[in-house]
Design an enzyme around this catalytic site. Structure first.
Site, PDB file in Angstrom:
ATOM      1  N   GLY A 248      -4.981   6.283   5.456  1.00  0.00           N
ATOM      2  CA  GLY A 248      -5.186   5.401   6.587  1.00  0.00           C
ATOM      3  C   GLY A 248      -6.369   4.475   6.622  1.00  0.00           C
ATOM      4  O   GLY A 248      -6.442   3.633   7.509  1.00  0.00           O
ATOM      5  N   GLU A 290      -5.528  11.102   1.567  1.00  0.00           N
ATOM      6  CA  GLU A 290      -4.388  10.471   0.907  1.00  0.00           C
ATOM      7  C   GLU A 290      -4.414   8.954   1.032  1.00  0.00           C
ATOM      8  O   GLU A 290      -3.569   8.361   1.704  1.00  0.00           O
ATOM      9  CB  GLU A 290      -3.093  10.998   1.528  1.00  0.00           C
ATOM     10  CG  GLU A 290      -2.975  12.491   1.458  1.00  0.00           C
ATOM     11  CD  GLU A 290      -1.782  13.020   2.231  1.00  0.00           C
ATOM     12  OE1 GLU A 290      -1.210  14.021   1.789  1.00  0.00           O
ATOM     13  OE2 GLU A 290      -1.412  12.428   3.272  1.00  0.00           O
ATOM     14  N   ARG A 293      -3.057   2.392   0.806  1.00  0.00           N
ATOM     15  CA  ARG A 293      -3.451   0.993   0.984  1.00  0.00           C
ATOM     16  C   ARG A 293      -4.849   0.699   0.439  1.00  0.00           C
ATOM     17  O   ARG A 293      -5.049  -0.274  -0.293  1.00  0.00           O
ATOM     18  CB  ARG A 293      -3.409   0.656   2.476  1.00  0.00           C
ATOM     19  CG  ARG A 293      -3.699  -0.802   2.789  1.00  0.00           C
ATOM     20  CD  ARG A 293      -3.995  -0.990   4.283  1.00  0.00           C
ATOM     21  NE  ARG A 293      -3.020  -0.336   5.125  1.00  0.00           N
ATOM     22  CZ  ARG A 293      -1.868  -0.870   5.508  1.00  0.00           C
ATOM     23  NH1 ARG A 293      -1.569  -2.094   5.152  1.00  0.00           N
ATOM     24  NH2 ARG A 293      -1.036  -0.187   6.268  1.00  0.00           N
ATOM     25  N   ARG A 330       5.984  -7.817   4.914  1.00  0.00           N
ATOM     26  CA  ARG A 330       5.087  -7.306   5.957  1.00  0.00           C
ATOM     27  C   ARG A 330       4.886  -8.284   7.107  1.00  0.00           C
ATOM     28  O   ARG A 330       4.688  -7.864   8.232  1.00  0.00           O
ATOM     29  CB  ARG A 330       3.740  -6.874   5.362  1.00  0.00           C
ATOM     30  CG  ARG A 330       3.873  -5.622   4.492  1.00  0.00           C
ATOM     31  CD  ARG A 330       2.535  -5.045   4.045  1.00  0.00           C
ATOM     32  NE  ARG A 330       1.789  -4.494   5.158  1.00  0.00           N
ATOM     33  CZ  ARG A 330       0.714  -5.052   5.708  1.00  0.00           C
ATOM     34  NH1 ARG A 330       0.247  -6.204   5.242  1.00  0.00           N
ATOM     35  NH2 ARG A 330       0.102  -4.489   6.713  1.00  0.00           N
ATOM     36  N   TYR A 334       5.744  -6.796  10.621  1.00  0.00           N
ATOM     37  CA  TYR A 334       4.621  -6.483  11.518  1.00  0.00           C
ATOM     38  C   TYR A 334       3.799  -7.699  11.925  1.00  0.00           C
ATOM     39  O   TYR A 334       2.771  -7.545  12.560  1.00  0.00           O
ATOM     40  CB  TYR A 334       3.623  -5.520  10.837  1.00  0.00           C
ATOM     41  CG  TYR A 334       4.160  -4.365  10.064  1.00  0.00           C
ATOM     42  CD1 TYR A 334       4.856  -3.335  10.700  1.00  0.00           C
ATOM     43  CD2 TYR A 334       3.936  -4.254   8.688  1.00  0.00           C
ATOM     44  CE1 TYR A 334       5.308  -2.238   9.986  1.00  0.00           C
ATOM     45  CE2 TYR A 334       4.388  -3.162   7.961  1.00  0.00           C
ATOM     46  CZ  TYR A 334       5.067  -2.157   8.621  1.00  0.00           C
ATOM     47  OH  TYR A 334       5.505  -1.069   7.910  1.00  0.00           O
ATOM     48  N   CYS A 361      17.319 -17.386   3.615  1.00  0.00           N
ATOM     49  CA  CYS A 361      18.018 -17.975   4.746  1.00  0.00           C
ATOM     50  C   CYS A 361      17.775 -17.098   5.959  1.00  0.00           C
ATOM     51  O   CYS A 361      18.643 -16.321   6.388  1.00  0.00           O
ATOM     52  CB  CYS A 361      19.501 -18.079   4.453  1.00  0.00           C
ATOM     53  SG  CYS A 361      19.803 -19.117   3.040  1.00  0.00           S
ATOM     54  N   GLU A 362      16.563 -17.214   6.501  1.00  0.00           N
ATOM     55  CA  GLU A 362      16.102 -16.291   7.531  1.00  0.00           C
ATOM     56  C   GLU A 362      14.877 -16.956   8.139  1.00  0.00           C
ATOM     57  O   GLU A 362      13.884 -17.143   7.442  1.00  0.00           O
ATOM     58  CB  GLU A 362      15.714 -14.981   6.805  1.00  0.00           C
ATOM     59  CG  GLU A 362      15.452 -13.793   7.655  1.00  0.00           C
ATOM     60  CD  GLU A 362      16.710 -13.211   8.267  1.00  0.00           C
ATOM     61  OE1 GLU A 362      17.764 -13.141   7.590  1.00  0.00           O
ATOM     62  OE2 GLU A 362      16.633 -12.845   9.441  1.00  0.00           O
ATOM     63  N   TYR A 390       2.335  -1.916  -0.137  1.00  0.00           N
ATOM     64  CA  TYR A 390       3.531  -2.163   0.684  1.00  0.00           C
ATOM     65  C   TYR A 390       4.094  -3.569   0.475  1.00  0.00           C
ATOM     66  O   TYR A 390       4.652  -4.154   1.397  1.00  0.00           O
ATOM     67  CB  TYR A 390       3.235  -1.882   2.171  1.00  0.00           C
ATOM     68  CG  TYR A 390       2.614  -0.516   2.368  1.00  0.00           C
ATOM     69  CD1 TYR A 390       3.363   0.641   2.148  1.00  0.00           C
ATOM     70  CD2 TYR A 390       1.268  -0.370   2.708  1.00  0.00           C
ATOM     71  CE1 TYR A 390       2.788   1.897   2.278  1.00  0.00           C
ATOM     72  CE2 TYR A 390       0.687   0.887   2.840  1.00  0.00           C
ATOM     73  CZ  TYR A 390       1.452   2.016   2.621  1.00  0.00           C
ATOM     74  OH  TYR A 390       0.887   3.257   2.744  1.00  0.00           O
TER      75      TYR A 390
END
Ligand code: PLP
Length: 431
Positions: A248, A290, A293, A330, A334, A361-362, A390
């Site tokens: 984290g 752990e 990132r 991402r 987010y 196409c988005e 990620y």
């Protein structure tokens, strides 16, 4: 520059660990993930050294492979004396294919399949992080059938909200991960596990979220874990040897993000743990962390080529790149902020306000909105920083866009660690 491995050379090009970004783009094609191995190693050492200095013997960081999982990362984390988290048979197989020792793997997940549990036990995965009672029963069956005792950590939900995004906050009570202290279920989880055949409970795991900037969230987590461990001791007579605090720690994505001093934070957490253990007269457990990132994110830069550039009069300018949500979903997921640079004109003023759009196409296919870069021309190399975590891990073939290659830079040499996907790769699975 956001990171000290980035600079600008005499041609005005962005350099990454001394390599000219435009030459890399020319040589390997775009989009391209460029991973600075030395930067990854530096981050590993920061964790290993800080944890060895502050926590009891046996404490170590485990690399959370979900952030960036491919064979080439495992020899690095192994040689830097780290263990690794895995969350699926695919990640286990990747680590083992790189000769990573199964004994140093910690197998996570709230819904490991029965087949994955059997595979993990068979391969000798050192620890399972057991999420729930259902999994415990399956794991027990598999261990007993093979005549082994499986070491486990039990995943506990401590009920903390470190004020990160809801989608990446996993420590609060209502979660699909772990068993909550608050409802009493965590305690009965431990009671059951201690009485389960083929299972050796070593300690507890908890993970409170991601992109956390302060040590205080981890100190709150330590308080709750320790209070829980004391209840377990008083009720069941069990002393935990290991606390796993999860991942984290944040990395800065843009200049305005604070920089996290990982070593100082670890020292602060360790001091908090020492005081808590002394006050509760609890033997100090070894500590696992752990990081995912914060090991890989800031070691990677994605290089794109600027394609079509257009201005919608009265609205905004679009710079469209030859990748986007397919290699970095991402922003679409987010609205994550990124730093974007024109690597071809890294010495020119960043005064062209634009939205960096992808090629799908988005209309949500964007990397950054209303960002300022040096005014690009078609063919300029556009660099997006902090894409190690990620990005490749979440990449996809939407619109049948192919996954980029990933190159690694180490000791002044570049090598292809993951080759670019081809049309043959795409069609290989189809009848
Ligand atoms: C996602 C996750 C991590 C890694 O988190 P980062 O924010 O990438 O450091 C570690 N442990 C668990 C259980 C996770 O779910």
């Amino acid at each position: 520059m956001l990171y000290d491995n980035l600079s600008v050379n005499e041609s005005g090009h962005l350099t990454i660990a001394g390599f000219d970004a435009c030459e890399l783009a020319e040589m390997y094609g775009t989009p391209l993930y460029v991973l600075d191995e030395d930067h990854v190693r530096e981050k590993c050492r920061t964790y290993v050294n800080a944890m060895r200095a502050s926590f009891p013997e046996g404490s170590m960081p485990l690399y959370a492979g979900k952030a960036l999982c491919f064979k080439g990362i495992y020899p690095i984390v192994q040689s830097e004396s780290m263990g690794a988290d895995v969350v699926s048979a695919g990640e286990i197989a990747t680590a083992l294919a790189a000769s990573f020792p199964a004994s140093l793997l910690y197998f996570h997940g709230s819904n490991k399949t029965d087949a994955e549990i059997a595979y993990g036990v068979e391969q000798g995965v050192g620890h399972f992080v057991v999420d729930n009672l259902d999994e415990l029963a399956t794991l027990s069956r598999e261990a007993v059938a093979r005549g082994i005792t499986q070491k486990v950590l039990l995943r506990i939900t401590v009920g903390l909200d470190p004020h990160t995004l809801a989608a990446i906050n996993t420590g609060k009570v209502d979660s699909q991960f772990g068993m909550p202290i608050e409802t009493g279920q965590a305690l009965s989880f431990v009671r059951t596990a201690l009485a389960t055949e083929g299972i050796e409970v070593e300690g507890f795991h908890s993970h409170i979220g991601s992109q956390i900037f302060e040590a205080s969230s981890f100190c709150d987590q330590v308080d709750r874990l320790l209070a829980f461990a004391c209840d377990v001791r008083d009720e069941l007579g069990f002393i935990a040897q290991t606390f796993n605090l999860g991942g984290g720690f944040a990395v800065p994505y843009v200049e305005s993000d604070p920089k996290v001093d990982i070593a100082a934070n670890i020292a602060a957490i360790a001091q908090h743990l020492d005081e808590g253990c002394a006050a509760a007269n609890y033997p100090k457990p070894r500590i696992l962390m752990e990081p995912g990132r914060s090991i890989v994110a800031d070691a990677c830069t994605t290089l794109y080529s600027a394609g079509r550039i257009k201005t919608i009069e009265g609205y905004r300018s679009y710079v469209m790149v030859d990748g986007g949500m397919t290699d970095n979903p991402r922003y679409a997921l987010y609205k994550s902020a990124y730093t974007v640079l024109n690597a071809s004109r890294a010495d020119a003023p960043a005064d062209f306000e634009c939205t960096i759009a992808g090629r799908c196409c988005e209309s949500g296919d964007r990397i950054a909105e209303n960002t300022c870069i040096a005014k690009p021309e078609h063919g300029d190399v556009i660099a997006v920083l902090t894409t190690g975590a990620y990005n490749f891990a979440m990449s996809m073939n939407y619109n049948r866009v192919m996954r980029p290659a990933l190159i690694m830079l180490h000791n002044g040499e570049a090598r292809v660690a993951i080759r670019r996907q081809t049309v043959d790769d795409l069609l290989a699975l189809e009848a």
